[in-house]
Design an enzyme around this catalytic site. Structure first.
Site, mmCIF file in Angstrom:
data_model
loop_
_atom_site.group_PDB
_atom_site.id
_atom_site.type_symbol
_atom_site.label_atom_id
_atom_site.label_comp_id
_atom_site.label_asym_id
_atom_site.label_seq_id
_atom_site.Cartn_x
_atom_site.Cartn_y
_atom_site.Cartn_z
ATOM 1 C CG HIS A 56 -1.999 0.983 1.209
ATOM 2 N ND1 HIS A 56 -3.247 0.751 1.726
ATOM 3 C CD2 HIS A 56 -2.045 2.249 0.720
ATOM 4 C CE1 HIS A 56 -4.004 1.822 1.573
ATOM 5 N NE2 HIS A 56 -3.287 2.755 0.966
ATOM 6 C CG HIS A 58 -1.150 6.642 -1.659
ATOM 7 N ND1 HIS A 58 -2.301 6.510 -2.418
ATOM 8 C CD2 HIS A 58 -1.454 6.129 -0.453
ATOM 9 C CE1 HIS A 58 -3.262 5.959 -1.676
ATOM 10 N NE2 HIS A 58 -2.769 5.716 -0.484
ATOM 11 N NE ARG A 60 -0.016 11.506 -2.809
ATOM 12 C CZ ARG A 60 -0.996 10.867 -2.201
ATOM 13 N NH1 ARG A 60 -1.833 10.092 -2.893
ATOM 14 N NH2 ARG A 60 -1.178 10.983 -0.914
ATOM 15 C CG ASP A 150 -6.346 3.448 -0.349
ATOM 16 O OD1 ASP A 150 -6.925 3.122 0.695
ATOM 17 O OD2 ASP A 150 -5.425 4.279 -0.393
ATOM 18 C CG ASN A 276 -9.829 8.448 5.501
ATOM 19 O OD1 ASN A 276 -10.402 7.982 6.476
ATOM 20 N ND2 ASN A 276 -10.383 8.515 4.315
ATOM 21 C CG ASP A 303 -2.384 4.705 3.636
ATOM 22 O OD1 ASP A 303 -2.207 5.133 2.472
ATOM 23 O OD2 ASP A 303 -3.404 4.948 4.299
HETATM 24 O O1 DOR Z 1 -4.750 9.085 4.712
HETATM 25 C C1 DOR Z 1 -4.942 8.648 3.597
HETATM 26 N N1 DOR Z 1 -4.310 9.149 2.529
HETATM 27 N N2 DOR Z 1 -5.800 7.633 3.434
HETATM 28 C C2 DOR Z 1 -6.177 7.211 2.211
HETATM 29 O O2 DOR Z 1 -6.961 6.303 2.130
HETATM 30 C C3 DOR Z 1 -5.654 7.870 1.006
HETATM 31 C C4 DOR Z 1 -4.358 8.514 1.273
HETATM 32 C C5 DOR Z 1 -3.921 9.444 0.195
HETATM 33 O O3 DOR Z 1 -4.025 9.127 -0.989
HETATM 34 O O4 DOR Z 1 -3.386 10.515 0.531
#
Ligand code: DOR
Length: 425
Positions: A56, A58, A60, A150, A276, A303
């Site tokens: 998990h 990101h 970007r 997500d 989140n 995350d």
């Molecule tokens: O805190 C979060 N940031 N939770 C998510 O599910 C998405 C993520 C984001 O893409 O920044």
């Protein structure tokens, strides 16, 4: 290709031995190895783990290259001991077509620092209305096997059922961001005593638990694989325990921050702690830690959510949720779990590699195995300086904290990506 001879290293916590890395694989393991052509690394006091795998992340790119790129995120991952990361689909454009997932996959190959496995969106534009081209993404060069909206929940139960049915044909997985949207409208933090005191709208635990309960039943009905992203509540653990006891094909992850930080951090009003799902209570943390030890929660996933300064250094209500994770995850795991190396290897490498179906990853260093591994110094401590992170973003909740453990070296198919704690390229 340079050969490396690592002397006196503990493989996943076992008695010290030597490892010879040659031609992309662990060529030999055993005491007293010699190899005149090899570069010798002193592994005394170090632990060799299978390269960490993050389910998990990101990255970007495309779209928010000011916050992170595939290359900068890959470098952060390698420095954190990772050899593979799964890139979430909430990019701009969204990774909901073969074209976008192939782009991310190709950028990962070009960076060459970790294996970047794209995750495809479940629904077009993450809008929750129509299924994305799951088959085309699965058949693409990126060979997508995990699909997730997500950042958003697949809230429509009919769509969720269809998605589970669709991926069954190729043993795919739907990774759910469990958040019943009607129950979290306007939410700013965990709903509880602290939110009441601060006067911030709460995100109740039941909004997560209700979706997990619904989706384990759907997965059981369809007979498909379901993965639950960032589990954050004690109640979710109980739902998962029940589902697993019934034989439902469900796996689950917890983030380092949900294992360590509580909702009391919101009292600072520092948006670095806005995430989140939100940070929960000490009782939730205790349940999550126990579930991780027991296996009700299968893996630790970061995350890793980089955000540009203007999206984080603003009022709490306007700040985007999310925090960095890749460069600190192993330290937080060490802090929370202690030197339980087999458990750390299982939860941060072997199990995530199995769930994602990543060949050549998640394998303990042994003769014949692809040399995807990381060397950790468990006795070292380091103080986190945001400006020194490889990520393009600075939103770490651990700024200026001193954390245990240091990644000394990482190898991807026998090539070092990190040596002496520094990125090689
Ligand atoms: O805190 C979060 N940031 N939770 C998510 O599910 C998405 C993520 C984001 O893409 O920044």
């Amino acid at each position: 290709m340079t050969a490396y001879l690592i002397k006196n290293v503990s493989v996943v916590g076992a008695a010290p031995t030597d490892l010879l890395i040659r031609d992309g694989v662990v060529a030999e393991a055993g005491a007293g190895l010699t190899a005149p052509d090899a570069t010798v690394l002193d592994g005394t006091g170090l632990v060799a783990l299978p390269g960490l795998v993050d389910l998990h992340t990101h990255l970007r790119e495309p779209g928010r290259e000011d916050a992170e790129t595939v290359e900068s995120g890959s470098r952060a991952a390698a420095l954190g001991g990772y050899t593979a990361v799964c890139a979430m689909a909430n990019t701009s454009p969204v990774a909901d077509t073969a074209g976008v997932v192939e782009q991310v996959w190709r950028l990962g190959r070009e960076a060459g620092l970790v294996d970047v496995q794209p995750i495809g969106a479940v629904t077009v534009g993450l809008a929750g209305e129509r299924l994305a081209e799951l088959g085309a993404m699965a058949d693409s060069a990126a060979r997508v096997r995990i699909f997730s909206d997500d950042g958003h929940c697949v809230a429509d139960p009919k769509l969720m059922r269809r998605a589970l049915e669709y991926v069954k044909a190729f043993d795919g997985v739907i990774a759910q961001h469990a958040e019943e949207p009607r129950l979290t409208e306007g939410a700013q933090m965990h709903e509880g005593e602290v939110s009441t005191r601060l006067g911030l709208t709460g995100w109740p635990a039941v909004a997560e638990e209700a979706i997990i309960a619904r989706d384990v039943l759907l997965a059981e009905h369809v007979g498909s694989r379901l993965h639950i992203c960032h589990v954050s509540t004690a109640g979710s653990v109980e739902v998962l325990r029940h589902a697993k006891a019934r034989g439902v094909k469900v796996t689950a992850e917890v983030t380092p921050h949900h294992l360590l930080l509580t909702d009391e951090k919101a009292e600072t009003y520092d948006p670095v702690y806005k995430v989140n799902p939100p940070l929960r209570t000490a009782a939730d943390i205790a349940a999550l830690r126990a579930a991780l030890a027991e296996g009700v929660i299968d893996i630790v996933a970061t995350d890793h959510a980089p955000h540009a300064v203007e999206d984080k250094e603003c009022e709490w209500a306007y700040a985007r949720p999310g925090m960095l994770g890749l460069e600190t995850a192993l330290s937080i795991a060490l802090d929370v779990l202690g030197p339980q190396w087999d458990l750390i290897a299982e939860r941060m490498s072997r199990a995530p590699a199995r769930i994602a179906g990543l060949e050549g990853h998640g394998l303990d260093p042994a003769p014949g195995v692809p040399a995807n591994l990381t060397l950790v110094d468990p006795a070292a401590h380091r103080t986190i300086e945001p400006a020194e992170l490889a990520s393009r973003s600075r939103n770490t909740p651990y700024a200026r904290m001193t954390l245990p453990g240091r990644i000394v070296a990482t190898f991807l198919r026998g090539e070092p990506t990190v040596l002496d704690g520094k990125a090689v390229k």
